[in-house]
Design an enzyme around this catalytic site. Structure first.
Site, PDB file in Angstrom:
ATOM      1  CB  VAL A 111       1.130  -8.268  -0.464  1.00  0.00           C
ATOM      2  CG1 VAL A 111       1.164  -9.834  -1.582  1.00  0.00           C
ATOM      3  CG2 VAL A 111       1.590  -8.512   0.864  1.00  0.00           C
ATOM      4  N   GLY A 162      12.678   1.854 -12.359  1.00  0.00           N
ATOM      5  CA  GLY A 162      11.645   2.160 -10.716  1.00  0.00           C
ATOM      6  C   GLY A 162      11.109   0.990 -10.308  1.00  0.00           C
ATOM      7  CE  LYS A 193       5.971  -7.451  -2.789  1.00  0.00           C
ATOM      8  NZ  LYS A 193       6.523  -7.242  -3.810  1.00  0.00           N
TER       9      LYS A 193
END
Ligand code: HSE
Length: 432
Positions: free
Chosen positions: A130, A185, A203
């Site tokens: 998370v 990315g 999350k």
């Protein structure tokens, strides 16, 4: 010396290896013992990741990690549900501690993993699952342990925040901004998980379990992504004094837990509204601590690797001090609170109606809003094109979602309304 084996040599795997190798001196200095990267398993061990890996560490055989009696901690950084889950369960059965960044797995099947680890008496570290480098899991499990949590609001997907930021400040369309995020990315292998809000929901599921002691409830999160957001709504939001963010929200209201991810308008002067680019932030309101805010990089190789190595160090210290299980795995469900349905929430709303520009239209729309107890805080109408559709923007005071949905169905049936109404939830102060 504590031995570590990594499964998965992708973005986070290589960041983790880099930190373990390049910062090994500082780690040893701080811990008082060595952390040794014994093995990295991946199907592709040929591609250059720009890190010098010592001889004999790389392998294509995950079993060399899972069955090595010298490895204390198995670090799963493969992502996906299978075979990641089987590997983690096997590691646990072999008595190994586990560190994982796999939010999708924990949110959907984490109960099996936590239960197995608790039975065997090993630790599962998931700080990196998370908000990347932000130590929010430690905050929820340790630092704020004395608090009843009133609410958690998170910007917890870097890809979405990057896209919305680009759309806000530059004249960039959604698709181009997404391509850029992927190139940098930030995005998941399948960017649908990011842009449709699913990654944020994974999350949020984990945060809500820590905040409220509820079971992992991914299937009950109300999820809306950002793929249908238009720059027009971002511009209107700005004019009204708001920023548009993809917010993950969990809070307690009327004895129930709200679990929702959706585009949200936030007052521009709120600290969390100023979090731009790929950065993440989590706001936690505790009854004792009050408002707290955590900010940092939520994605990327080395920032996420930082959280992984933090977990490795924590577990290694617990092993050395005979304190395994010092912070219990979240298996005990302490709350019977149910999840509130999205229809039952109360929020402020932004509406954009596509209405014909002619006298009496506003009164028809506001009449329907009034019938459903939706009170108007402000109105903007731009342009003047008699006989054509123009955007009519309305900001409401707090209203019930159920009423909002019914009102929109009725409004969209009006002959003077030319397109489907857009609505976005608004958080913050009520306008007077
Ligand atoms: N795809 C995720 C993001 C990566 O954009 O935030 C970190 O979970």
């Amino acid at each position: 010396m504590i031995n570590v084996g990594i499964l998965g040599f992708g973005t986070v795997g290589s960041g983790t290896a880099k930190i373990l190798l390049e910062n090994r001196d500082i780690l040893e200095e701080r811990l008082g013992f060595k952390i040794n990267l014994k093995r990295i398993a991946d199907l592709d061990i040929k591609r250059d990741r720009g890190i010098k890996i010592p001889k004999g560490v790389l392998t294509t055989d995950a079993n060399l990690v899972l069955n090595d009696p010298d490895i204390h901690i198995v670090v799963e950084l493969m992502g996906g549900i299978r075979p990641a889950k089987d590997f983690i369960l096997k590691a646990i059965m072999n008595g190994k501690h586990v560190v994982t960044a796999n939010k999708a797995l924990l949110a959907t099947e984490g109960t099996d993993i936590f239960d197995a680890a608790a039975r065997v008496g090993v630790e599962v570290g998931f700080e990196a699952a998370v908000a990347g480098a932000i130590p929010i899991i430690k905050v929820m499990r340790e630092s704020l342990v004395a608090n009843r949590i009133k609410a958690v609001y998170g910007i917890i997907n870097g890809t979405c925040n990057y896209i919305l930021t680009k759309m806000t400040y530059e004249d960039v369309e959604f698709a181009d901004a997404l391509k850029e995020a992927q190139k940098l990315g930030y995005a998941e292998a399948d960017p649908t998980l990011d842009i449709e809000g699913i990654d944020s929901a994974h999350k949020l599921t984990i945060l809500a379990t820590l905040a409220y002691g509820i079971p992992l409830s991914f299937n009950q999160v109300h999820v809306e992504g950002i793929s249908r957001i238009s720059s027009l709504d971002i511009a209107f939001a700005s004019e009204l004094g708001y920023k548009l963010k993809l917010l993950a929200i969990t809070k307690e209201s009327d004895g129930k837990i709200e679990l929702r991810v959706h585009p949200t308008m936030l007052p521009k002067d709120y600290l969390i509204a100023k979090v731009d680019g790929p950065f993440n932030a989590v706001y936690v309101d505790g009854d004792a601590a009050g408002s707290t805010l955590y900010y940092g990089r939520g994605a990327g190789s080395v920032p996420t690797g930082s959280a992984v190595v933090g977990d490795i160090a924590d577990i290694a210290r617990n092993i050395r001090m005979n304190a395994v299980g010092r912070v219990p795995i979240p298996t005990k469900i302490s709350s019977g609170a149910g999840i509130k349905k999205i229809d039952d929430i109360v929020s402020m709303y932004y509406f954009r109606f596509s209405a014909l520009d002619k006298p009496g239209v506003l009164s028809k729309i506001s009449g329907i809003l009034g019938n459903y107890n939706i009170s108007i805080a402000s109105v903007i109408q731009k342009g003047r094109k008699v006989g054509e559709a123009v955007p009519l923007v309305v900001l409401s005071h707090e209203a019930k979602e159920k009423d909002v949905r019914k009102a929109i169905v009725e409004i969209d049936r009006l002959p003077v309304v030319m397109d489907k109404t857009v609505f976005i939830r608004v958080e913050g102060r009520q306008e007077s």
